[in-house]
Design a protein around this motif. Structure first.
Motif, mmCIF file in Angstrom:
data_model
loop_
_atom_site.group_PDB
_atom_site.id
_atom_site.type_symbol
_atom_site.label_atom_id
_atom_site.label_comp_id
_atom_site.label_asym_id
_atom_site.label_seq_id
_atom_site.Cartn_x
_atom_site.Cartn_y
_atom_site.Cartn_z
ATOM 1 N N LYS A 10 8.413 -9.601 -3.237
ATOM 2 C CA LYS A 10 7.435 -9.733 -2.421
ATOM 3 C C LYS A 10 6.499 -8.516 -2.513
ATOM 4 C CE LYS A 10 6.333 -11.495 2.339
ATOM 5 N NZ LYS A 10 6.785 -11.901 3.480
ATOM 6 N N SER A 11 5.041 -9.000 -2.307
ATOM 7 C CA SER A 11 4.127 -7.969 -2.584
ATOM 8 C C SER A 11 4.074 -7.413 -1.227
ATOM 9 C CB SER A 11 2.655 -8.608 -2.882
ATOM 10 O OG SER A 11 3.179 -9.051 -4.131
ATOM 11 N N VAL A 12 3.754 -5.976 -0.990
ATOM 12 C CA VAL A 12 3.085 -5.196 -0.005
ATOM 13 C C VAL A 12 1.970 -5.614 0.556
ATOM 14 C CG1 VAL A 12 3.125 -3.003 1.147
ATOM 15 C CG2 VAL A 12 5.050 -3.296 -0.294
ATOM 16 N N THR A 13 1.904 -5.852 1.881
ATOM 17 C CA THR A 13 0.784 -6.229 2.440
ATOM 18 C C THR A 13 -0.179 -5.040 3.212
ATOM 19 O OG1 THR A 13 1.509 -7.675 4.428
ATOM 20 C CG2 THR A 13 0.796 -8.654 2.143
ATOM 21 N N GLU A 14 1.044 -4.264 3.834
ATOM 22 C CA GLU A 14 0.357 -3.073 4.604
ATOM 23 C C GLU A 14 1.475 -1.839 4.349
ATOM 24 O OE1 GLU A 14 1.009 -4.728 8.447
ATOM 25 O OE2 GLU A 14 2.966 -4.038 8.595
ATOM 26 N N PHE A 15 1.036 -0.745 4.780
ATOM 27 C CA PHE A 15 1.828 0.347 4.314
ATOM 28 C C PHE A 15 1.953 0.948 5.838
ATOM 29 C CE2 PHE A 15 -0.578 -0.073 0.563
ATOM 30 C CZ PHE A 15 0.339 -0.135 -0.303
ATOM 31 N N LYS A 16 2.951 2.001 5.810
ATOM 32 C CA LYS A 16 3.194 2.660 7.063
ATOM 33 C C LYS A 16 3.062 4.202 6.875
ATOM 34 C CE LYS A 16 6.528 3.534 11.126
ATOM 35 N NZ LYS A 16 7.759 3.183 11.496
ATOM 36 N N LEU A 169 -1.859 -0.726 -9.362
ATOM 37 C CA LEU A 169 -0.369 -0.490 -9.008
ATOM 38 C C LEU A 169 0.304 -1.437 -8.273
ATOM 39 C CD1 LEU A 169 -0.939 3.044 -7.465
ATOM 40 C CD2 LEU A 169 0.052 2.304 -9.784
ATOM 41 N N PRO A 170 1.387 -2.137 -8.658
ATOM 42 C CA PRO A 170 2.049 -3.039 -7.969
ATOM 43 C C PRO A 170 3.192 -2.585 -7.116
ATOM 44 C CG PRO A 170 3.210 -2.884 -10.009
ATOM 45 C CD PRO A 170 2.021 -1.886 -9.997
ATOM 46 N N PHE A 171 3.088 -3.156 -5.921
ATOM 47 C CA PHE A 171 3.884 -2.466 -4.746
ATOM 48 C C PHE A 171 4.922 -3.903 -4.215
ATOM 49 C CE2 PHE A 171 -0.075 -0.391 -4.307
ATOM 50 C CZ PHE A 171 0.257 1.217 -4.576
ATOM 51 N N CYS A 172 6.044 -3.458 -4.354
ATOM 52 C CA CYS A 172 7.146 -4.320 -4.017
ATOM 53 C C CYS A 172 8.074 -4.045 -3.160
ATOM 54 C CB CYS A 172 7.974 -5.048 -5.247
ATOM 55 S SG CYS A 172 7.450 -4.457 -6.861
ATOM 56 N N GLY A 173 7.731 -2.939 -2.550
ATOM 57 C CA GLY A 173 8.739 -2.299 -1.355
ATOM 58 C C GLY A 173 9.365 -0.847 -2.004
ATOM 59 N N PRO A 174 9.791 -0.134 -1.161
ATOM 60 C CA PRO A 174 9.503 0.054 0.218
ATOM 61 C C PRO A 174 8.035 0.361 0.322
ATOM 62 C CG PRO A 174 10.324 2.099 -0.717
ATOM 63 C CD PRO A 174 10.419 1.104 -1.566
ATOM 64 N N ASN A 175 7.414 0.593 1.857
ATOM 65 C CA ASN A 175 6.090 0.699 2.118
ATOM 66 C C ASN A 175 5.872 1.810 2.831
ATOM 67 O OD1 ASN A 175 6.927 -0.407 4.336
ATOM 68 N ND2 ASN A 175 5.317 -1.463 4.965
ATOM 69 N N LEU A 176 6.683 2.826 2.825
ATOM 70 C CA LEU A 176 6.489 3.942 3.666
ATOM 71 C C LEU A 176 5.776 4.979 3.041
ATOM 72 C CD1 LEU A 176 7.496 4.682 6.530
ATOM 73 C CD2 LEU A 176 9.554 5.803 5.482
ATOM 74 N N ILE A 177 4.751 5.555 3.263
ATOM 75 C CA ILE A 177 4.100 6.741 2.794
ATOM 76 C C ILE A 177 4.182 7.844 3.472
ATOM 77 C CG2 ILE A 177 1.792 7.573 2.110
ATOM 78 C CD1 ILE A 177 0.692 4.520 1.763
ATOM 79 N N ASP A 178 4.647 8.846 2.565
ATOM 80 C CA ASP A 178 5.073 10.169 3.383
ATOM 81 C C ASP A 178 3.712 10.839 3.308
ATOM 82 O OD1 ASP A 178 6.228 12.275 4.472
ATOM 83 O OD2 ASP A 178 7.347 12.904 2.819
ATOM 84 N N GLN A 185 -1.861 9.937 -5.318
ATOM 85 C CA GLN A 185 -0.731 10.502 -5.505
ATOM 86 C C GLN A 185 0.694 10.158 -4.803
ATOM 87 O OE1 GLN A 185 0.016 12.540 -7.873
ATOM 88 N NE2 GLN A 185 -1.505 13.991 -8.286
ATOM 89 N N PRO A 186 0.449 9.922 -3.280
ATOM 90 C CA PRO A 186 1.452 9.363 -2.626
ATOM 91 C C PRO A 186 1.703 7.754 -3.005
ATOM 92 C CG PRO A 186 -0.320 9.778 -1.085
ATOM 93 C CD PRO A 186 -0.599 10.520 -2.226
ATOM 94 N N LEU A 187 0.555 7.059 -3.279
ATOM 95 C CA LEU A 187 0.779 5.616 -3.831
ATOM 96 C C LEU A 187 1.445 5.628 -5.276
ATOM 97 C CD1 LEU A 187 -2.497 4.318 -2.538
ATOM 98 C CD2 LEU A 187 -0.317 3.783 -1.667
#
Length: 314
Positions: A10-16, A169-178, A185-187
């Motif tokens: 599942k694609s990420v729709t938001e980041f934390k 960039l494809p994001f499928c999880g996790p969605n936690l950006i430190d 760079q963090p993405l």
């Protein structure tokens, strides 16, 4: 289901965003400190913009470029700080995918514009000090306007390249950006693909701009300072004061930028602090450096303030 534990397909729709700290008391301190810094950034740079706009004594190309440096500083800081302040008061530090991509675009657009304006300011000082007889012809108003337009075009092309890389960039999880903001760079660490090529493109784009600009600026100021030996003591003092301010700003702006964008995708403990200084503290320090070390700007501010007080008293 939390987006942090969503299935891989599942694609990420938001980041934390983890932000600068998870401690509630420290978050309040972060809010207070950076609210003061952001207010100082906006007020200080606006003061420079208004002073240059309405002061006849600051009509030279150097102040024309300083006007756009202050404008870029306000926009650069605004692309980051309001979100940081909001997150410091919120338990749920969430940023949508579209907002994240917009932040990446704005961060690189105004950051790159700041670098290009610093180059134009160095070019202006070089012509003024090394070719004084040709200065009025070379740095006439029309040329300065064209140079600023080219700087905006170059910044837009750079940020467009960055956003194209981010959108790939494809994001499928996790969605936690430190981190406290969205940047490539963090993405890259969250992308569910091999990011070696994209990181290489990032280094050859952002890294090359930062490093080559820094070397070009340092070389130009070395030539300028070397040529000052032929000037009078008073002219040397004035030119040295102006160039010293510019050199300080160049080091503060491009030093952290080089550290962040000219290396492999390795995380260091000081990454957040370095980018924090580059994105939030430098736009705050720039107006202080230019006003405290520049007698013409200080005198123009005083005259403008006296004129405003005189107008209100009438």
């Amino acid at each position: 289901m939390s987006t942090e534990t969503m299935p891989q397909n599942k694609s990420v729709t938001e980041f934390k965003l983890l932000g600068l700290t998870q401690d509630p008391m420290k978050q309040k301190m972060v809010f207070i400190i950076f609210l003061v810094v952001y207010t100082g950034t906006v007020v200080g740079n606006l003061l420079i913009i208004v002073t240059i706009k309405f002061s006849r004594s600051l009509g030279s190309p150097m102040y024309f470029f300083l006007f756009y440096l202050s404008l870029a500083d306000i926009c650069f800081s605004t692309s980051i700080t309001p979100k940081l302040l909001a997150d410091a008061l919120s338990a749920k530090k969430v940023i949508s995918y579209n907002e994240c991509m917009t932040q990446v675009f704005a961060l690189h657009l105004f950051g790159c514009m700041e670098i290009f304006v610093l180059i134009l300011m160095a070019a202006d000082r070089y012509v003024a000090i090394c070719k004084p007889l040709h200065y009025p012809t070379i740095m006439r108003r029309q040329v300065c306007i064209i140079l600023i337009i080219l700087a905006w075009i170059g910044s837009f092309m750079h940020s467009s390249t960055q956003i194209v890389l981010a959108l790939k960039l494809p994001f499928c999880g996790p969605n936690l950006i430190d981190h406290y903001c969205c940047d490539l760079q963090p993405l890259l660490k969250l992308a569910c693909m091999d990011t070696y090529v994209i990181n290489l493109l990032l280094v050859t784009n952002s890294g090359a701009i930062c490093l080559s600009s820094f070397l070009l600026l340092m070389m130009s100021y070395f030539v300028i300072l070397h040529s000052l030996r032929n000037h009078s003591a008073e002219g040397r003092k004035k030119a040295l004061s102006t160039c010293t301010s510019h050199i300080i700003v160049v080091i503060l702006s491009l030093g952290p930028c080089i550290f962040m964008y000219t290396r492999p995708p390795i995380t260091f403990p000081m990454d957040k602090l370095v980018e924090l200084f580059y994105t939030i503290c430098t736009p705050f320090l720039n107006p202080l450096i230019y006003t405290l070390r520049n007698a013409e700007v200080k005198n123009a501010v005083r005259k403008l303030w006296r004129f405003k007080i005189g107008s209100e008293s009438k």
